[in-house]
Write a protein that holds these residues in place. Structure first.
Motif, PDB file in Angstrom:
ATOM      1  N   ARG A 243       0.822  -1.207   0.000  1.00  0.00           N
ATOM      2  CA  ARG A 243       0.000   0.000   0.000  1.00  0.00           C
ATOM      3  C   ARG A 243       0.855   1.255   0.000  1.00  0.00           C
ATOM      4  O   ARG A 243       0.560   2.225  -0.719  1.00  0.00           O
ATOM      5  N   THR A 244       1.924   1.241   0.780  1.00  0.00           N
ATOM      6  CA  THR A 244       2.798   2.415   0.855  1.00  0.00           C
ATOM      7  C   THR A 244       3.470   2.680  -0.489  1.00  0.00           C
ATOM      8  O   THR A 244       3.486   3.816  -0.980  1.00  0.00           O
ATOM      9  N   ASP A 245       4.035   1.634  -1.091  1.00  0.00           N
ATOM     10  CA  ASP A 245       4.724   1.793  -2.376  1.00  0.00           C
ATOM     11  C   ASP A 245       3.764   2.283  -3.452  1.00  0.00           C
ATOM     12  O   ASP A 245       4.087   3.190  -4.243  1.00  0.00           O
ATOM     13  N   TYR A 246       2.586   1.683  -3.496  1.00  0.00           N
ATOM     14  CA  TYR A 246       1.628   2.059  -4.525  1.00  0.00           C
ATOM     15  C   TYR A 246       1.175   3.509  -4.344  1.00  0.00           C
ATOM     16  O   TYR A 246       1.118   4.282  -5.312  1.00  0.00           O
ATOM     17  N   ALA A 247       0.862   3.908  -3.117  1.00  0.00           N
ATOM     18  CA  ALA A 247       0.399   5.272  -2.865  1.00  0.00           C
ATOM     19  C   ALA A 247       1.476   6.293  -3.215  1.00  0.00           C
ATOM     20  O   ALA A 247       1.189   7.335  -3.825  1.00  0.00           O
ATOM     21  N   GLU A 248       2.717   6.020  -2.835  1.00  0.00           N
ATOM     22  CA  GLU A 248       3.796   6.973  -3.127  1.00  0.00           C
ATOM     23  C   GLU A 248       3.999   7.133  -4.622  1.00  0.00           C
ATOM     24  O   GLU A 248       4.173   8.254  -5.127  1.00  0.00           O
ATOM     25  N   ARG A 249       3.956   6.040  -5.364  1.00  0.00           N
ATOM     26  CA  ARG A 249       4.166   6.137  -6.811  1.00  0.00           C
ATOM     27  C   ARG A 249       2.982   6.798  -7.512  1.00  0.00           C
ATOM     28  O   ARG A 249       3.167   7.533  -8.493  1.00  0.00           O
ATOM     29  N   VAL A 250       1.772   6.561  -7.013  1.00  0.00           N
ATOM     30  CA  VAL A 250       0.604   7.213  -7.606  1.00  0.00           C
ATOM     31  C   VAL A 250       0.656   8.722  -7.384  1.00  0.00           C
ATOM     32  O   VAL A 250       0.413   9.509  -8.309  1.00  0.00           O
TER      33      VAL A 250
END
Length: 283
Positions: A243-250
């Motif tokens: 979730r953290t990786d996806y949110a940061e990249r989005v």
């Protein structure tokens, strides 16, 4: 002389106590060595990759021989006649133990139901009473759970068998929901495109079904959206890290595309302003 007389008087009692101890240890040792290992091996062959059942069978069979050894040792030592002569005392003691041990008995029975429940196993991540953790052991009275903070929580079996327990990662995929706020003029189609592109770059996120974007609420100055996507193999995937990786990249990709995330809310001010002019002495 007095010591010999004393020993003579209590010789029969000492012999009976010795027989009780020897018989108790013999029955328990025989069961523990000759009976328990073969039963555990049979369970292992018929139920591979089921440590919950194996541990439970090992524990309950050992407890069975602990209980079984007592009446056999009483009979071998000849204490039965004393117990039969005190039937009222034994009945009263049994009643007192039963009343005092209601919670213990309830937890013991609940532990059996948990072991027999194929949907509740050691290694499962469960949620109960707004808490979550991984089951690491099911005992006679309690179940031990390791929380994400590496705490060991001991839970009475009765709580887990009578209250709602959620298995969030029991399936082959897990849906994650992330809130996001954007300005009214933001292009939702562009946002959806970014969501899919970022998901395609991460092997932990499924591309089918594709990440979805839904309008959750219309605020005064922004549109509150909900991003939904699916994570593969949730039991083996670090959901928080994903979730953290996806949110940061989005967020980074949307900023690069010129989409403002969480735009500032305009504030309306009211009131009066007074301006005073001061004369300047130029002399």
């Amino acid at each position: 002389m007095a010591l010999e007389v004393l020993v003579e008087q209590y010789r029969s009692l000492l012999v009976s106590v010795g027989l009780f101890v020897v018989a108790y240890l013999a029955v328990y040792a025989a069961g523990r060595v000759l009976f328990v290992p073969p039963v555990v091996r049979i369970v292992h062959r018929r139920n591979e990759n089921n440590p919950t059942l194996e541990n439970a069978v090992d524990l309950y069979t050992r407890v069975f021989f602990v209980v079984l050894a007592f009446p056999i040792a009483v009979a071998a030592a000849g204490f039965g006649r004393y117990l039969s002569g005190s039937a009222i005392v034994v009945a009263a003691a049994t009643l007192a133990v039963g009343v005092a041990g209601q919670d213990v008995i309830s937890n013991l029975v609940s532990g059996v139901f948990l072991v027999l429940d194929r949907n509740f196993n050691v290694g499962d991540f469960v949620r109960w009473n707004d808490r979550g953790g991984t089951v690491i052991g099911i005992g006679l009275r309690t179940t031990r759970v390791r929380t994400p903070n590496n705490e060991i929580v001991t839970i009475p079996n009765n709580d887990l068998s009578t209250k709602r327990v959620t298995h969030p990662y029991d399936g082959v995929r897990y849906r994650v929901e992330e809130p996001i706020s954007v300005a009214y003029e933001a292009n939702h189609d562009e946002i959806r495109s970014v969501l899919r592109e970022v998901a395609d770059e991460d092997d932990r996120i499924l591309s089918k079904p594709a990440p979805a974007l839904h309008v959750a609420q219309l605020d005064d100055s922004s549109v509150r959206l909900t991003i939904r996507y699916w994570v593969v193999e949730p039991a083996e995937t670090d959901i928080l890290a994903t979730r953290t990786d996806y949110a940061e990249r989005v967020v980074a990709r949307l900023a690069k595309a010129g989409v403002a995330v969480a735009p500032a809310s305009p504030q309306e001010l009211s009131g009066s302003l007074t301006i005073e002019r001061r004369s300047v002495d130029r002399s």
